[in-house]
Enzyme design. Sequence first.
Site, PDB file in Angstrom:
ATOM      1  N   HIS A 444      -2.346  -1.525   5.043  1.00 58.21           N
ATOM      2  CA  HIS A 444      -3.778  -1.632   4.474  1.00 58.21           C
ATOM      3  C   HIS A 444      -4.491  -0.274   4.151  1.00 58.21           C
ATOM      4  O   HIS A 444      -5.326  -0.075   3.598  1.00 58.21           O
ATOM      5  CB  HIS A 444      -4.616  -2.386   5.404  1.00 58.21           C
ATOM      6  N   TYR A 477     -16.940  -2.292  -6.632  1.00 61.80           N
ATOM      7  CA  TYR A 477     -16.931  -2.568  -5.317  1.00 61.80           C
ATOM      8  C   TYR A 477     -17.375  -0.891  -5.047  1.00 61.80           C
ATOM      9  O   TYR A 477     -17.247   0.254  -5.611  1.00 61.80           O
ATOM     10  CB  TYR A 477     -15.405  -2.317  -4.483  1.00 61.80           C
TER      11      TYR A 477
END
Length: 696
Positions: A444, A477
């Site tokens: 990630h 975002y």
Amino acid sequence: MNDIASDHNAIDLNNPDYYLNRELSLLQFNLRVLEQAMDDNHPLMERLNFLLIFSSNMDEFFEIRVAGLKNKLETHTGEPGPDGLLADEVLTEISRITHEAVDRQYHILNNILLPALREEGVDFLRREDWTREQAEWVKKYFREQIYPVLTPIALDPSHPFPRLVNKSLNFIVPLDGKDAFGRSTGLAIVPAPRSLPRLIRIPDEISADGDDNFVFLSSMIHAHVSDLFPGMKATGCYQFRVTRNADLEVDEEVEDLASALKGQLLSRRYGDEVRLEVADNCPRHLIDYLLEQFELTEHDLYEVNGPVNLARMFTSVNRPRLHYPPFTPKLPALIRKTETVFDAIDQGDILMHHPFESFQPVVNMLAEAARDPKVLAIKQTLYRTGTKSEILDHLETAARNGKEVTAIVELRARFDEESNIEGARRLQEAGAIVVYGVVGYKTHAKMLLVVRRDGDGIKRYAHLGTGNYHTKTTKLYTDYGLMTSDIGICQDVHKIFQELTGMGKAARLKQLKHSPFTLHPSLIEWIEFETEQAMAGKPARIIAKFNSLTEEKIMQALYRASQAGVQIDLIVRGICCLRPGIPGLSENIRVRSIVGRFLEHTRIYHFHHGGDDLVYCSSADWMDRNLFNRVETCFPVNDPVLKAQVLEQGLHFYLRDNSRAWLLQADGNYLKAQPEGDEPVFIAQQELLENLGGGH
């Protein structure tokens, strides 16, 4: 909640009363999203979009979280979390909350947003509102565009109830009469093909002057459903949709993870049923029939007054005042003043705050690296990139130009598996080395490393981020990205790449912290240092911003810090299992959630640390999965000017927000922040647009 003793040592930090349930906390976030549809400070079409985002979020909530709870219940597996609630207790509460929320959602849609949009000339026409000309146009459109691709399915012994695709729009149709074969089963299913749009715009020539008129696909099918059954009469036509378990289970020990995962993607479309949505005018005997077919109960049934597939209702109209005003993200000053990105980084670290500042320098860094003869190698992690990706384009070009390109592609990024498999294939065909990370651990981390000739030696350039290399989401975002040539940081990034592609002991890093090795113990150590400072009567402060907080040891460390007097502010967008404001335990902890125009996604950790002010940005939330089951990075902001910028704009702006902030109470409810007295309205995202963005 139990009374809490004043003696700190008597407090049992394992007491489930001190923790909130993870799933119910996530549900609370979705409710905060829904409430944005009622906020008239947002433009009208944006309010509608928030309503639809709520639908999309709830789809995933049922596909993953509710499906997981149902699986635990059926298999008698899984331990309760720190809150102590069992799966059946959580499911009961979810059902109660979500039924109320869905009723409210359709009330907002039908009684507030649609009438307001109608006044603005944007109308979603019901069948009873069609003019004669519009009805004729719909009939022609149905015959030419819809009828040829529909496949009605009669229900009889040779046509059992079909296996319907997850979240697909379907109709159950009761029939009168007999067909050409003498059958009179009286019931049929009509699936709406996914290739068809759910909203169709009426041509301007048969709309009111200047109006944007839309018709639902469901209305068109309903109006002409009898055409699908010649010689028979459809006595009704009722929408329904089933939601299925969409979590994938892949054996980590398979020889080819990509092939195994590709084979599992189809199963996502036909997983176990977890929710049934049906039009509220559907007769009860048909609802019972559907519940029986899907083996669902009344708790799983949602009768809705409107389209059952609201998430597919996204549309756009050319009416600027109904949308947010556009803005142009700025380029960092160093980028504007230099010829290449590498020249800019040579002059100092560059910190970008997206979407207020442009993500383009990162794209340009790859583009320049792909064609720069001095560049020898490029290494990058790819978690979510999208199907049409400039990032992938430049990596392909670099590989074809003879650069040593290594891509760590995380195939198991939920709902992006298919595009990631395709991206990996593209890179492999171009000659790149593609690695799927480490068995049992999702990669990630957001890292990019460029190795470049520098005189007789080599020099490394790195980009580290809190968000994905997805050029679309960088405009939606909030995230931080750091570009640096700092020797220590670049060496650490290089070591993590070596760790991911090779084998050996955990890398010994100088500046970065990384999961699953040093990040969790470092966080505990930093929290405990603040605790010791407070106990010694010295200043102690923690401010942290991230998406979710679920990890029990960190919550307990924060409770102990609060008891010692450490002032703690947590800006947690979504899940927060910690209860703030409990006397004797967490009265020094405040938790707020920001929900606004952009999805809050930055992860920032600040510890006063005796005046040293540790400031880190990270790809990791404070969750078990991020800290123990994923490869994550946490990088320091060392430059004093950039550190002050992160503290002010990344944290303190959000603590001052009195319009988009929601304040978590000890009982698990959230209260919306309001300006006090004559206090001026302060909206963090708006302030950042004006401070960092290129203006409207």
